[in-house]
Design a protein around this motif. Structure first.
Motif, PDB file in Angstrom:
ATOM      1  N   TYR A 175       0.837  -1.205   0.000  1.00  0.00           N
ATOM      2  CA  TYR A 175       0.000   0.000   0.000  1.00  0.00           C
ATOM      3  C   TYR A 175       0.873   1.255   0.000  1.00  0.00           C
ATOM      4  CZ  TYR A 175      -4.291   2.661   0.777  1.00  0.00           C
ATOM      5  OH  TYR A 175      -5.360   3.519   0.643  1.00  0.00           O
ATOM      6  N   PHE A 176       1.982   1.209   0.718  1.00  0.00           N
ATOM      7  CA  PHE A 176       2.917   2.337   0.684  1.00  0.00           C
ATOM      8  C   PHE A 176       3.427   2.561  -0.741  1.00  0.00           C
ATOM      9  CE2 PHE A 176       7.450   3.492   0.536  1.00  0.00           C
ATOM     10  CZ  PHE A 176       7.370   4.807   0.975  1.00  0.00           C
ATOM     11  N   LEU A 177       3.841   1.502  -1.403  1.00  0.00           N
ATOM     12  CA  LEU A 177       4.333   1.626  -2.779  1.00  0.00           C
ATOM     13  C   LEU A 177       3.258   2.191  -3.706  1.00  0.00           C
ATOM     14  CD1 LEU A 177       6.290  -1.741  -3.074  1.00  0.00           C
ATOM     15  CD2 LEU A 177       7.299   0.553  -3.119  1.00  0.00           C
ATOM     16  N   GLN A 178       2.032   1.730  -3.531  1.00  0.00           N
ATOM     17  CA  GLN A 178       0.937   2.215  -4.377  1.00  0.00           C
ATOM     18  C   GLN A 178       0.678   3.705  -4.147  1.00  0.00           C
ATOM     19  OE1 GLN A 178      -2.011  -0.660  -3.084  1.00  0.00           O
ATOM     20  NE2 GLN A 178      -1.849  -1.802  -5.012  1.00  0.00           N
ATOM     21  N   LEU A 179       0.611   4.107  -2.881  1.00  0.00           N
ATOM     22  CA  LEU A 179       0.352   5.519  -2.573  1.00  0.00           C
ATOM     23  C   LEU A 179       1.513   6.403  -3.016  1.00  0.00           C
ATOM     24  CD1 LEU A 179      -1.231   5.417   1.019  1.00  0.00           C
ATOM     25  CD2 LEU A 179      -2.406   5.711  -1.162  1.00  0.00           C
ATOM     26  N   MET A 180       2.739   5.964  -2.784  1.00  0.00           N
ATOM     27  CA  MET A 180       3.890   6.798  -3.114  1.00  0.00           C
ATOM     28  C   MET A 180       4.099   6.888  -4.620  1.00  0.00           C
ATOM     29  SD  MET A 180       6.054   8.824  -1.730  1.00  0.00           S
ATOM     30  CE  MET A 180       6.261   8.359  -0.009  1.00  0.00           C
ATOM     31  N   LEU A 181       3.840   5.812  -5.339  1.00  0.00           N
ATOM     32  CA  LEU A 181       3.949   5.853  -6.797  1.00  0.00           C
ATOM     33  C   LEU A 181       2.945   6.852  -7.371  1.00  0.00           C
ATOM     34  CD1 LEU A 181       4.964   4.907  -9.546  1.00  0.00           C
ATOM     35  CD2 LEU A 181       3.424   2.931  -9.358  1.00  0.00           C
ATOM     36  N   ARG A 182       1.720   6.782  -6.906  1.00  0.00           N
ATOM     37  CA  ARG A 182       0.701   7.736  -7.374  1.00  0.00           C
ATOM     38  C   ARG A 182       1.076   9.168  -6.996  1.00  0.00           C
ATOM     39  NH1 ARG A 182      -5.106   7.232  -4.758  1.00  0.00           N
ATOM     40  NH2 ARG A 182      -3.983   8.404  -3.152  1.00  0.00           N
ATOM     41  N   HIS A 183       1.657   9.324  -5.796  1.00  0.00           N
ATOM     42  CA  HIS A 183       2.083  10.635  -5.320  1.00  0.00           C
ATOM     43  C   HIS A 183       3.159  11.221  -6.252  1.00  0.00           C
ATOM     44  CE1 HIS A 183       3.577  13.670  -2.422  1.00  0.00           C
ATOM     45  NE2 HIS A 183       2.411  13.522  -1.823  1.00  0.00           N
ATOM     46  N   HIS A 184       4.156  10.408  -6.590  1.00  0.00           N
ATOM     47  CA  HIS A 184       5.206  10.846  -7.506  1.00  0.00           C
ATOM     48  C   HIS A 184       4.621  11.206  -8.874  1.00  0.00           C
ATOM     49  CE1 HIS A 184       8.269  10.093  -4.679  1.00  0.00           C
ATOM     50  NE2 HIS A 184       9.136   9.422  -5.424  1.00  0.00           N
ATOM     51  N   GLN A 185       3.710  10.381  -9.351  1.00  0.00           N
ATOM     52  CA  GLN A 185       3.112  10.642 -10.661  1.00  0.00           C
ATOM     53  C   GLN A 185       2.375  11.987 -10.670  1.00  0.00           C
ATOM     54  OE1 GLN A 185       0.791   7.017 -10.811  1.00  0.00           O
ATOM     55  NE2 GLN A 185       2.199   6.036 -12.247  1.00  0.00           N
ATOM     56  N   GLY A 186       1.664  12.273  -9.573  1.00  0.00           N
ATOM     57  CA  GLY A 186       0.937  13.532  -9.496  1.00  0.00           C
ATOM     58  C   GLY A 186       1.853  14.737  -9.447  1.00  0.00           C
ATOM     59  N   GLY A 187       2.996  14.606  -8.758  1.00  0.00           N
ATOM     60  CA  GLY A 187       3.925  15.728  -8.656  1.00  0.00           C
ATOM     61  C   GLY A 187       4.728  15.981  -9.919  1.00  0.00           C
ATOM     62  N   ALA A 188       4.802  14.971 -10.796  1.00  0.00           N
ATOM     63  CA  ALA A 188       5.615  15.109 -12.001  1.00  0.00           C
ATOM     64  C   ALA A 188       5.109  16.230 -12.908  1.00  0.00           C
ATOM     65  CB  ALA A 188       5.656  13.788 -12.768  1.00  0.00           C
ATOM     66  N   GLY A 189       3.793  16.367 -13.021  1.00  0.00           N
ATOM     67  CA  GLY A 189       3.242  17.428 -13.859  1.00  0.00           C
ATOM     68  C   GLY A 189       3.584  18.807 -13.332  1.00  0.00           C
TER      69      GLY A 189
END
Length: 235
Positions: A175-189
């Motif tokens: 769950y940490f990996l899932q949340l952090m991956l999505r978090h990184h993806q959102g910040g990339a833009g």
């Protein structure tokens, strides 16, 4: 004559409260180092003939304010994972994210202090990414600007953070990996927009650094999820 025996050395026992103090002090040091570095680089850039100090509503100021907030949640999640996972690989990843983003937060807060701007944006998040009127409030690159109180792209909700704290073992790691991956993806833009549109060289340079380092971390997190038989969360 009886030989006097030397007293036995008593091993030092560090209490949990002492550990918290040490961690807290480390956090302060990292933030201060980032702030000093940020102010130094910005002062050097401005003295080198770059344009005037960024003002409220500019890409530079908005990026520093919103990305600091975005990073703070990542640090919170990484700290929890680091302290509760039993997996050395996940512990190292969480430590890397926490330490890197803490330093970047310090750097961005240093800029805001130098520019005489508040640490948090006044009004809607990501307004600095909005196109001119007539574009339906969409930000450059197709990202919807967040209104007052709305979460920025990729950020976890309170319910998701609460769930993270209830898990353990493999469930926690996934769950940490899932949340952090999505978090990184959102910040990339956000980082890409700052890289393309900020006026201060130091801001563009930091945004590029985020894109490179977090891009590598996203690849690693995808691999870790696959190895654990899990999939990323929907973007």
């Amino acid at each position: 004559m009886t030989r006097t025996e030397a007293p036995e050395e008593v091993p030092e026992i560090r209490s949990p409260s002492s550990r918290v103090i040490v961690i807290g002090a480390s956090v302060v040091v990292v933030l201060l180092l980032g702030a000093v570095l940020g102010m130094f680089l910005t002062q050097r850039a401005l003295s080198g003939g770059e344009q005037a100090t960024p003002t409220a509503g500019s890409v530079d100021v908005g990026f520093a304010q919103d990305m600091s907030t975005h990073h703070t949640q990542a640090v919170t999640m990484a700290n929890w994972e680091r302290d509760h996972t039993a997996d050395p690989e996940l512990r190292q990843l969480a430590f890397d994210i926490q330490s890197t983003q803490l330093e970047q937060i310090g750097r961005m807060k240093g800029w805001l202090m130098l520019w005489n701007q508040p640490e948090q944006a006044v009004g809607a998040n990501m307004a600095w990414m909005q196109q001119p009127a007539g574009h339906d409030g969409m930000a450059m690159g197709g990202t919807q600007a967040a209104g007052n109180g709305a979460l920025m792209p990729g950020m976890a909700t309170n319910d998701e953070l609460t769930k993270l704290r209830t898990l353990s073992g493999k469930d926690l790691d996934v769950y940490f990996l899932q949340l952090m991956l999505r978090h990184h993806q959102g910040g990339a833009g956000m980082a890409q927009y700052a890289h393309d549109h900020a006026s201060v060289t130091a801001v563009r340079t930091l945004a590029q650094s985020m894109l490179v380092s977090q891009g590598a971390e996203m690849d690693l997190m995808r691999q870790m999820l696959t190895a654990r038989g899990a999939q990323p969360l929907p973007s």
